[in-house]
Design a protein around this motif. Structure first.
Motif, mmCIF file in Angstrom:
data_model
loop_
_atom_site.group_PDB
_atom_site.id
_atom_site.type_symbol
_atom_site.label_atom_id
_atom_site.label_comp_id
_atom_site.label_asym_id
_atom_site.label_seq_id
_atom_site.Cartn_x
_atom_site.Cartn_y
_atom_site.Cartn_z
ATOM 1 N N MET A 40 0.832 -1.200 0.000
ATOM 2 C CA MET A 40 0.000 0.000 0.000
ATOM 3 C C MET A 40 0.868 1.252 0.000
ATOM 4 O O MET A 40 1.830 1.345 0.746
ATOM 5 N N GLY A 41 0.472 2.198 -0.831
ATOM 6 C CA GLY A 41 1.142 3.483 -0.853
ATOM 7 C C GLY A 41 0.436 4.469 0.069
ATOM 8 O O GLY A 41 -0.587 4.141 0.698
ATOM 9 N N PRO A 42 0.952 5.695 0.138
ATOM 10 C CA PRO A 42 0.349 6.680 1.035
ATOM 11 C C PRO A 42 -1.060 7.103 0.638
ATOM 12 O O PRO A 42 -1.807 7.624 1.471
ATOM 13 N N GLY A 43 -1.470 6.858 -0.600
ATOM 14 C CA GLY A 43 -2.805 7.245 -1.033
ATOM 15 C C GLY A 43 -3.836 6.137 -0.898
ATOM 16 O O GLY A 43 -5.027 6.370 -1.112
ATOM 17 N N TYR A 44 -3.406 4.930 -0.520
ATOM 18 C CA TYR A 44 -4.328 3.792 -0.475
ATOM 19 C C TYR A 44 -5.428 3.987 0.562
ATOM 20 O O TYR A 44 -6.607 3.825 0.275
#
Length: 160
Positions: A40-44
């Motif tokens: 997961m990235g920071p926008g997930y």
């Protein structure tokens, strides 16, 4: 009155507002790296929460009932159409208290403050019921945030 002569209660407009806020949050989160479920990235998380908020808003708006005729108020607790600002004021004050208590006193006092003050916004809650709820949520905060998630916030601290 809405188009078609039907008058909807506050759930219809609340659901529409949730769709708008959730859609905006999901759209804004797209500017960050969303990633995958495994990485997961920071926008997930904001993207997922925005989508869930919008879907919840759709369900609330779809289940909104027609407002009863005959001048009955849709607001609970009083029989006039003036909004009751007690709940909103308590939620805002609880959030402000959480910030300051979290900054200067730690997780336990901050959790107690936000839950206790916000619970007082409901006219059906007594002071004792709000106290018991706040104490219960302090236990949940310790287990979930401090122990399981290991949030870097001391349980109790004094001063700066």
């Amino acid at each position: 009155m809405s188009p078609g002569g039907k008058s909807y209660n506050k759930d219809y407009y609340g659901g529409a507002l949730m769709v708008l806020v959730g859609g905006c949050a999901a759209y804004a989160a797209r500017s960050y790296n969303i990633g995958t479920l495994d990485h997961m990235g920071p926008g997930y998380f904001p993207f997922a929460v925005g989508i869930l908020l919008a879907l919840t808003g759709v369900l609330i708006a779809l289940t909104a009932k027609k407002k009863p005729s005959g001048g009955e108020a849709a607001l609970v607790g009083h029989n006039h159409d003036i909004p009751d600002f007690r709940g909103a004021a308590c939620i805002i004050l609880g959030t402000v208290a959480f910030y300051f208590c979290g900054e200067y006193l730690g997780l336990l006092p901050a959790t107690f403050a936000i839950v206790f003050i916000s619970a007082l916004g409901d006219r059906n809650n007594s002071v004792m019921a709000s106290f018991v709820l706040a104490m219960s949520m302090m236990i949940v905060a310790v287990v979930v945030f401090w122990w399981a998630l290991q949030v870097q916030m001391p349980l109790v601290k004094w001063g700066m």
